[in-house]
Design an enzyme around this catalytic site. Structure first.
Site, PDB file in Angstrom:
ATOM      1  N   GLU A  53      -5.246  -1.354  -2.828  1.00 10.87           N
ATOM      2  CA  GLU A  53      -4.317  -2.390  -2.365  1.00 10.87           C
ATOM      3  C   GLU A  53      -4.614  -3.746  -2.984  1.00 10.87           C
ATOM      4  OE1 GLU A  53      -1.623  -1.890  -0.965  1.00 10.87           O
ATOM      5  OE2 GLU A  53      -1.876   0.168  -0.328  1.00 10.87           O
ATOM      6  N   TYR A 106      -0.657  -8.508   4.469  1.00 10.82           N
ATOM      7  CA  TYR A 106      -0.195  -7.275   3.826  1.00 10.82           C
ATOM      8  C   TYR A 106      -1.311  -6.239   3.698  1.00 10.82           C
ATOM      9  CZ  TYR A 106       0.636  -3.742   0.474  1.00 10.82           C
ATOM     10  OH  TYR A 106       0.676  -2.504  -0.106  1.00 10.82           O
ATOM     11  N   ASP A 112       5.387  -6.378   1.776  1.00 10.79           N
ATOM     12  CA  ASP A 112       5.242  -6.891   0.410  1.00 10.79           C
ATOM     13  C   ASP A 112       6.629  -7.221  -0.140  1.00 10.79           C
ATOM     14  OD1 ASP A 112       6.395  -4.448  -0.026  1.00 10.79           O
ATOM     15  OD2 ASP A 112       5.099  -3.928  -1.704  1.00 10.79           O
TER      16      ASP A 112
END
Length: 350
Positions: free
Chosen positions: A39, A122, A140
DNA sequence: TAAACGTGGTT
DNA sequence: TAACCAAGTTT
């Protein structure tokens, strides 16, 4: 919320994702650390770019302990070329917090995981939902684009406060039985079908529940204001070689652009003086000869560098002089890699 | 909040 | 080509 087709929307999205999802390296694991690494790498970065970096990074740092104890210079070298280099230093800082404060177990709730360096709203939601199956939002750019169209949300997605609107929307729509597939489904849909331009609505699993499709507004959503123009800077860059074949190197400051990366000495161009004279004075180098190497333009997100590089023979008692082999162990930003490459080519011709 | 923070691909 | 875009966070 009043959205009438929540169950149908969830099922169509989740089933589509399970059927059509891409086979990506980080989808072979539920290790929270590995999901976390993926991520962070994927922030503002394309999937195709990330894949080789992800594979190499986990080879070098397979566990939180391995990353926590890594040398920063080696760490930066593994990130070389990926960009946004503060990401990897924040990641290591966050991992060290996990080792010290959480018995090396990545926290499984938003309050705790959000305290970690580099873990914003996020990334927190992504790790929680994908690794732990926790029904948390992970908003996102894809999610804002998809939901702005599905729900006809006209708020400007360039404004920070707009994200809260989408976080609430995601929680209202969340399939609490499949948080991972639901969140990833929204992002995958944005990446493969609900694209910024020319969305493939005829292939869309949630077309029947999409407000923008029904009203012919897909090309007008999301609403996003433009950015300001970038600042341009011109530098002269000097590759200085001494009689031992070593080159003069500098390490950039520990904060700001390309923090802690290495580079060749550079001097800002100015009409009022010779950059070469300025350089020889600043670095106390006696210049014996000079030859133009390469000019290039390097575009950052907010700055443009116009670089003119020169090969110089010189001597100095001060400064850091390193061999080619030593330099290749250092983290170099992309423009310096290009200049170094040109130096090696020119050198071979002698 | 707006700006800083990389790089490479696409239009 | 310039502008925009890509699984954002920090200050």
């Amino acid at each position: 919320m009043s959205y009438p087709y929540i169950k149908e929307f969830q099922n169509s999205l989740v089933e589509w994702f399970q059927r059509e999802k891409r086979d990506l390296p980080w989808r072979k694991t539920k290790d929270p650390y590995k999901i976390w690494v993926s991520e962070v790498m994927l922030q503002q970065t394309r999937v195709d770019t990330v894949i080789p970096y992800y594979e190499n990074f986990l080879e070098k740092f397979p566990t939180v302990e391995a990353l926590a104890t890594a040398e920063e210079e080696f760490l930066l070298k593994q990130w070389e070329g990926l960009g946004y280099y503060s990401r990897v230093r924040n990641l290591q800082a966050g991992v060290r917090e996990v080792v010290e404060n959480y018995h090396s177990i990545v926290p499984n709730n938003r309050a705790s995981i959000s305290t970690l360096k580099g873990v914003g709203p996020y990334t927190a939601g992504a790790v929680l939902s994908i690794a732990y199956g926790v029904p948390e939002h992970a908003v996102d750019g894809n999610v804002m684009r998809v939901l702005s169209r599905v729900l006809l949300i006209e708020d400007d997605i360039a404004l920070p406060k707009t994200k809260k609107v989408f976080e609430k929307a995601v929680m209202d729509l969340m399939d609490i039985k499949h948080p991972s597939d639901f969140n990833q489904g929204l992002m995958e849909l944005g990446a493969l079908v609900c694209t910024p331009t020319s969305p493939k609505c005829l292939l869309c699993p949630v077309r029947d529940y999409c407000g923008a499709f029904a009203e012919g507004q897909t090309s007008n959503l999301p609403v996003k204001t433009k950015k300001t123009k970038v600042k341009k800077l011109a530098y002269d860059v000097f590759i200085v070689e001494n009689d031992k074949g070593q080159l003069l190197m500098e390490k950039r400051p520990e904060s700001g652009l390309l923090a802690n990366m290495w580079e060749f000495p550079m001097v800002l161009e100015n009409e009022h003086y010779s950059a070469l004279a300025e350089f020889s004075q600043q670095y106390s180098v006696e210049v014996l000869g000079q030859e133009a190497l390469l000019t290039l333009k390097h575009v950052f997100s907010h700055i443009v560098w116009n670089l003119s590089s020169y090969y110089v023979q010189g001597e100095s008692k001060s400064g850091i002089w390193l061999s080619l082999e030593e330099i290749e162990q250092l983290p170099l930003a992309v423009p310096m890699q290009k200049i170094l490459q040109q130096y090696k080519i020119s050198r071979k011709k002698l």
